[in-house]
Motif scaffolding. Structure first.
Motif, PDB file in Angstrom:
ATOM      1  N   PRO A  77       1.831  14.018   1.008  1.00 45.66           N
ATOM      2  CA  PRO A  77       0.803  13.506   1.354  1.00 45.66           C
ATOM      3  C   PRO A  77       0.426  12.299   0.459  1.00 45.66           C
ATOM      4  CG  PRO A  77       0.433  15.750   0.966  1.00 45.66           C
ATOM      5  CD  PRO A  77       2.082  15.509   0.646  1.00 45.66           C
ATOM      6  N   LYS A  78       0.916  12.083  -0.722  1.00 41.75           N
ATOM      7  CA  LYS A  78       0.802  10.966  -1.542  1.00 41.75           C
ATOM      8  C   LYS A  78       1.488   9.828  -0.983  1.00 41.75           C
ATOM      9  CE  LYS A  78       0.920   8.796  -6.002  1.00 41.75           C
ATOM     10  NZ  LYS A  78       2.045   8.565  -6.901  1.00 41.75           N
ATOM     11  N   PHE A  86     -12.170  17.752   1.453  1.00 39.26           N
ATOM     12  CA  PHE A  86     -11.989  19.293   2.004  1.00 39.26           C
ATOM     13  C   PHE A  86     -13.493  19.621   2.274  1.00 39.26           C
ATOM     14  CE2 PHE A  86      -8.100  18.378   0.024  1.00 39.26           C
ATOM     15  CZ  PHE A  86      -7.198  19.169   0.622  1.00 39.26           C
ATOM     16  N   TYR A  92     -11.845  20.082  -9.009  1.00 37.39           N
ATOM     17  CA  TYR A  92     -11.370  20.878  -9.806  1.00 37.39           C
ATOM     18  C   TYR A  92     -12.230  21.320 -11.134  1.00 37.39           C
ATOM     19  CZ  TYR A  92      -7.612  18.024  -8.134  1.00 37.39           C
ATOM     20  OH  TYR A  92      -6.834  17.224  -7.284  1.00 37.39           O
ATOM     21  N   PHE A 103      -8.056  12.011 -11.757  1.00 40.84           N
ATOM     22  CA  PHE A 103      -6.773  12.881 -11.595  1.00 40.84           C
ATOM     23  C   PHE A 103      -5.605  12.129 -10.839  1.00 40.84           C
ATOM     24  CE2 PHE A 103      -4.440  16.605  -9.942  1.00 40.84           C
ATOM     25  CZ  PHE A 103      -3.837  17.195 -11.098  1.00 40.84           C
ATOM     26  N   GLY A 104      -5.895  11.892  -9.638  1.00 40.16           N
ATOM     27  CA  GLY A 104      -4.904  11.230  -9.017  1.00 40.16           C
ATOM     28  C   GLY A 104      -4.278   9.955  -9.532  1.00 40.16           C
ATOM     29  N   LEU A 107      -1.908  10.655 -12.469  1.00 42.20           N
ATOM     30  CA  LEU A 107      -0.806  11.325 -11.855  1.00 42.20           C
ATOM     31  C   LEU A 107       0.177   9.961 -11.625  1.00 42.20           C
ATOM     32  CD1 LEU A 107      -1.554  14.315  -9.966  1.00 42.20           C
ATOM     33  CD2 LEU A 107      -0.489  14.238 -12.251  1.00 42.20           C
ATOM     34  N   ARG A 155      -8.575   6.203  -5.185  1.00 41.87           N
ATOM     35  CA  ARG A 155      -6.985   6.232  -5.084  1.00 41.87           C
ATOM     36  C   ARG A 155      -6.794   4.980  -3.889  1.00 41.87           C
ATOM     37  NH1 ARG A 155      -5.772  10.794  -2.998  1.00 41.87           N
ATOM     38  NH2 ARG A 155      -3.868   9.907  -2.325  1.00 41.87           N
TER      39      ARG A 155
ATOM     40  N   SER B 277      -5.501  20.060  -2.528  1.00 39.59           N
ATOM     41  CA  SER B 277      -6.344  18.696  -3.126  1.00 39.59           C
ATOM     42  C   SER B 277      -5.428  18.110  -4.014  1.00 39.59           C
ATOM     43  CB  SER B 277      -7.693  19.088  -3.556  1.00 39.59           C
ATOM     44  OG  SER B 277      -8.253  17.940  -3.924  1.00 39.59           O
ATOM     45  N   ALA B 278      -4.883  18.911  -5.029  1.00 36.21           N
ATOM     46  CA  ALA B 278      -3.921  18.251  -5.854  1.00 36.21           C
ATOM     47  C   ALA B 278      -2.679  17.460  -5.591  1.00 36.21           C
ATOM     48  CB  ALA B 278      -3.546  19.221  -6.866  1.00 36.21           C
ATOM     49  N   ARG B 279      -2.154  18.222  -4.469  1.00 32.94           N
ATOM     50  CA  ARG B 279      -0.992  17.907  -3.760  1.00 32.94           C
ATOM     51  C   ARG B 279      -1.395  16.395  -3.015  1.00 32.94           C
ATOM     52  NH1 ARG B 279       1.134  22.137  -0.152  1.00 32.94           N
ATOM     53  NH2 ARG B 279       2.727  20.418   0.733  1.00 32.94           N
ATOM     54  N   VAL B 280      -2.432  16.344  -2.448  1.00 34.97           N
ATOM     55  CA  VAL B 280      -2.902  15.080  -1.689  1.00 34.97           C
ATOM     56  C   VAL B 280      -2.942  14.191  -2.910  1.00 34.97           C
ATOM     57  CG1 VAL B 280      -4.842  13.913  -0.769  1.00 34.97           C
ATOM     58  CG2 VAL B 280      -3.892  16.247   0.175  1.00 34.97           C
ATOM     59  N   ASP B 281      -3.679  14.507  -4.174  1.00 36.29           N
ATOM     60  CA  ASP B 281      -3.665  13.424  -5.207  1.00 36.29           C
ATOM     61  C   ASP B 281      -2.342  13.140  -5.905  1.00 36.29           C
ATOM     62  OD1 ASP B 281      -6.434  12.954  -5.404  1.00 36.29           O
ATOM     63  OD2 ASP B 281      -6.757  14.642  -6.669  1.00 36.29           O
ATOM     64  N   GLY B 282      -1.377  13.615  -5.124  1.00 33.73           N
ATOM     65  CA  GLY B 282       0.040  13.449  -5.772  1.00 33.73           C
ATOM     66  C   GLY B 282       0.686  14.118  -6.764  1.00 33.73           C
ATOM     67  N   ALA B 283       0.226  15.341  -6.997  1.00 40.16           N
ATOM     68  CA  ALA B 283       0.766  16.382  -7.922  1.00 40.16           C
ATOM     69  C   ALA B 283       1.874  16.665  -7.587  1.00 40.16           C
ATOM     70  CB  ALA B 283      -0.465  17.265  -8.491  1.00 40.16           C
ATOM     71  N   GLN B 287       3.187  19.770 -11.966  1.00 35.47           N
ATOM     72  CA  GLN B 287       1.917  19.061 -12.403  1.00 35.47           C
ATOM     73  C   GLN B 287       0.639  20.131 -11.900  1.00 35.47           C
ATOM     74  OE1 GLN B 287       2.868  15.333 -10.829  1.00 35.47           O
ATOM     75  NE2 GLN B 287       2.540  14.349 -12.785  1.00 35.47           N
ATOM     76  N   ARG B 291      -1.563  21.426 -14.726  1.00 27.31           N
ATOM     77  CA  ARG B 291      -2.687  20.783 -14.834  1.00 27.31           C
ATOM     78  C   ARG B 291      -4.046  21.538 -13.984  1.00 27.31           C
ATOM     79  NH1 ARG B 291      -2.502  14.968 -15.699  1.00 27.31           N
ATOM     80  NH2 ARG B 291      -4.877  15.081 -15.691  1.00 27.31           N
TER      81      ARG B 291
END
Lengths: 367, 383
Positions: A77-78, A86, A92, A103-104, A107, A155, B277-283, B287, B291
């Protein structure tokens, strides 16, 4: 800033199992740079799955997904450069608003100062700057929604994806957030893909609506295009509220670009392309707001009023008609004084008629 | 209406909670009070009487017969009841003539002994022994009596078990067993639980079924194979087959299935949107784990940590099998058992030793109990 192109995209769950489930069938779609596209359809039609395939949260079974001209089927996705909001917000819970948004960026290894300036800037545009230290549980629904949007914006993704973002908000807030999202698109000018089952959101937000049903695209077009020229009976019934009325009519005669139909003893000749038309029955579609009660019109039906709803500026009249499962709905002026039990004569203006053949395809008017 | 309907449940909840607290608190308090009582008092009466004076039964001898005086034709021995070590008894409750019934006569009255002598013992400890004939014998006459001893609290018991009982070293040994044997399985299980709940890999379901299956394997069945394995390994690489690494590994193995099971269930219940959501954020998976999942799984981690800690801390069997019984390796439970064995039924050893051994579990529980607080996930999803 990017275009999104889907070609022959398929999604099959459990491909290797004995009972694979085919969710998306050969989806082809071109989304140009900066466009606001809304996927709309009834629940279970595959619109969310399609969005998740674009996001990279679901694997694509076959076909190509290109973002900014690059095939990204196998990218994370990134790497695709997307931001997603969503339905459940998915904030979080253990992080403050600031850290949710940062957060993003953290990272990706961005320097702290830059993160701070970016987050505060986005927070300001979303009126979140006084909430940065709060935890999500201390926020209202609308504020949580804005944090979720801010987290996607900060982002600076190429494409924004929204998965039914407003469905958890109450009606008043939904209207407000809808306007905010529209304004956001005006300032950011990013490509946005928005999934909803609410056709009002679709009509108000979209540059282009994609109507899906059972994993297939039924029609793609601008909101008014879909409203005025639905490709088939499904789209005609889905777009517009209340739903379009469908009346069974018999086809009396088909000549060159002339179709004569009859309903309730009245007959009417419509100018339609007849090259591929060969039916003796058809469906006449007419929107509730186009039916008349003042006696004007080209075709008439007469029946008993079963129920009336007065909304102030307009009134909705429900009439039972023999041979129809659902009642015919009329949206009339608010000062119409119809009562249930009364017999009413409805007029159908010819220029507002839609004709659907036995395959539920719209019979096109003569150009 | 609403206050009425909520009052009863709240009342019952409150009552149940209070009952639980009392149920737990009273025995613990009792153990503590017992452990700081004088060991003779501890043996004589329950801890709830510890603030009253306790009745002790003993005997003392009168002064030597040669100190007798002749008064009015009778031979009299009188004096003060004194123990051999010089303690003067000043609170006599009752006395008797023989050891069979030391509480025959209340203090201040006169008893007639078998030989016809008249014995009077006053509550202040003074006595008079009167006899028609001359009092003979080389030693003083024995007087059996009961006296009230004021409550006495002391740390002697602790001093005893720590010093002579070597409980201090055993405490440290137990720590050396328990801390790694808690931390290692919690760490491994957290990683495994994440993989089982949020990573796709071939054979995931089967592997998890194996973990579930291991839950019901009795620990005892694996003792022999493990011992053999350790001794084989020990021979091969030249180390002692009994030692700390062995007991750590054993506890880790026995604890892991439950740990993985508990934590997987907890992690699985976290909203999937968060992970996406964290995966979309690039984790990356790592991570996401460190996190997002780990901070949110603190309640599960804390509860399993408490379970495992208590289980290892109180364990006797595994420690006996996999550890040596020397001073450098013996654990608290084994040492307590050994103390009882050598000293019979010395309760003061048990009470003070037991209290030392529950101090740490109590601390661990109170330190981690706040993580039990529910609602950590509240506010993340939906409105």
């Amino acid at each position: 800033m990017a275009s999104v192109n889907l070609s022959n995209l398929n999604k099959i769950y459990g491909e290797k199992s004995k009972t694979p489930v085919h969710i998306l069938h050969d989806v082809n779609l071109d989304i140009t740079d900066g466009e606001f596209v809304v996927f709309v359809g009834p629940s279970g039609c595959g619109k969310s799955t399609l969005l998740r395939c674009i996001a990279g949260l679901e694997e694509i079974s076959s076909g190509d997904l290109n973002i900014a001209g690059e095939r990204v089927n196998d990218h994370t996705p990134k790497e695709r450069g997307i931001g997603m909001v969503f339905q459940s917000y998915a904030l979080y819970p253990h992080m403050s608003v600031y850290h949710n948004m940062a957060f993003g960026l953290e990272l990706s290894g961005m320097p702290k100062d830059e993160i701070r300036s970016r987050v505060t800037e986005v927070a300001k545009t979303l009126q979140l700057d006084h909430l940065l230290d709060r935890k999500p549980k201390a926020l209202s629904g609308g504020q949580r929604q804005r944090v979720a949007i801010g987290r996607a914006i900060v982002r600076e993704p190429k494409v924004f994806l929204f998965d039914e973002p407003l469905s958890n908000l109450d009606a008043a807030l939904r209207v407000q957030m809808r306007i905010e999202i529209a304004r956001l698109h005006g300032t950011l000018k990013n490509t946005m893909i928005y999934v909803t089952h609410d056709q009002i959101e679709a009509m108000t937000l979209a540059d282009k609506i994609v109507v899906l049903s059972a994993g297939r695209i039924e029609q793609v077009g601008a909101p008014l295009e879909l409203y005025h020229r639905p490709a088939n009976r499904f789209v005609a019934g889905f777009i517009g509220s209340p739903k379009m009325n469908f009346l069974e009519v018999s086809v009396d005669a088909v000549e060159k670009n002339q179709i004569t139909i009859s309903l309730d003893g009245h007959s009417l000749t419509l100018e339609r392309q007849t090259d591929a038309f060969a039916c003796d029955k058809a469906a006449l579609g007419i929107r509730p707001e186009h039916l008349t009660v003042d006696g004007s019109g080209d075709l008439f039906i007469e029946s008993t009023v079963s129920h009336v709803e007065h909304l102030g500026d307009q009134c909705m009249i429900y009439m039972d008609l023999e041979g129809l499962e659902s009642p015919v709905v009329v949206v009339a002026d608010g000062d119409v004084t119809a009562k249930s039990g009364q017999t009413l004569k409805l007029g159908i203006p010819v220029e507002r008629c839609h004709l659907f053949d036995q395959n539920d395809q719209r019979v096109l008017p003569v150009e | 209406m609403s206050t009425q309907s909520s009052f009863l449940p709240r009342f019952f909840n409150g009552t149940a909670l209070t009952a639980l607290v009392i149920l737990w608190l009273v025995p613990t308090l009792g153990l503590f009070v017992s452990s700081i009582r004088d060991k003779d008092q501890l043996a004589a009466s329950g801890w709830w009487t510890s603030f009253n004076e306790s009745k002790q039964v003993t005997f003392a001898r009168t002064d030597l017969p040669e100190t007798q005086q002749q008064i009015d034709g009778q031979f009299v021995l009188s004096g003060q009841l004194t123990a051999d070590d010089g303690t003067v008894f000043t609170n006599v409750l009752a006395f008797g003539s023989s050891s069979r019934d030391p509480e025959e006569v209340p203090a201040g009255e006169t008893a007639t002994l078998k030989n016809g002598a008249q014995l009077t013992v006053n509550s202040d400890g003074s006595y008079t022994y009167v006899q028609d004939k001359e009092i003979t014998g080389s030693r003083g006459k024995r007087i059996f009596f009961a006296y009230g001893q004021p409550p006495r609290f002391t740390l002697e018991n602790y001093d005893n078990v720590l010093d002579k009982g070597k409980i201090g070293q055993a405490f440290l040994n137990t720590l050396a067993v328990t801390i790694p044997a808690t931390v290692i399985p919690v760490l491994i299980a957290a990683f495994a639980a994440y993989a089982f709940s949020w990573m796709q890999f071939a054979g995931r379901e089967w592997l998890f079924a194996v973990v579930i299956g291991l839950l019901v394997v009795p620990l005892q069945t694996s003792l022999v194979p493990l011992l053999r394995l350790y001794s084989d390994l020990g021979q091969m690489f030249g180390f002692e087959s009994k030692g700390y690494p062995g007991v750590w590994m054993a506890h880790t193995g026995f604890g892991l299935p439950l740990a993985i099971y508990l934590m997987r269930n907890y992690m699985k219940s976290l909203p999937g949107d968060l992970i996406e959501s964290a995966r979309v954020d690039g984790a990356s998976h790592f991570q996401v784990f460190t996190r997002i999942i780990l901070p949110l799984s603190l309640p599960a981690l804390a509860s399993f940590t408490i379970f495992q800690f208590l289980w290892v801390w109180n364990d006797l069997l595994v420690a006996l099998v996999f550890l040596g019984q020397g001073e450098d390796q013996i654990v608290l439970t084994a040492q307590l058992r050994a103390l009882l064995g050598t000293r019979g039924s010395n309760w003061e050893v048990l009470t003070s030793g037991a209290f030392i051994s529950i101090i740490l579990p109590l601390l661990v529980f109170f330190a981690l109990q706040r993580f039990f607080v529910r609602g950590l996930v509240a506010g993340s999803v939906k409105g």
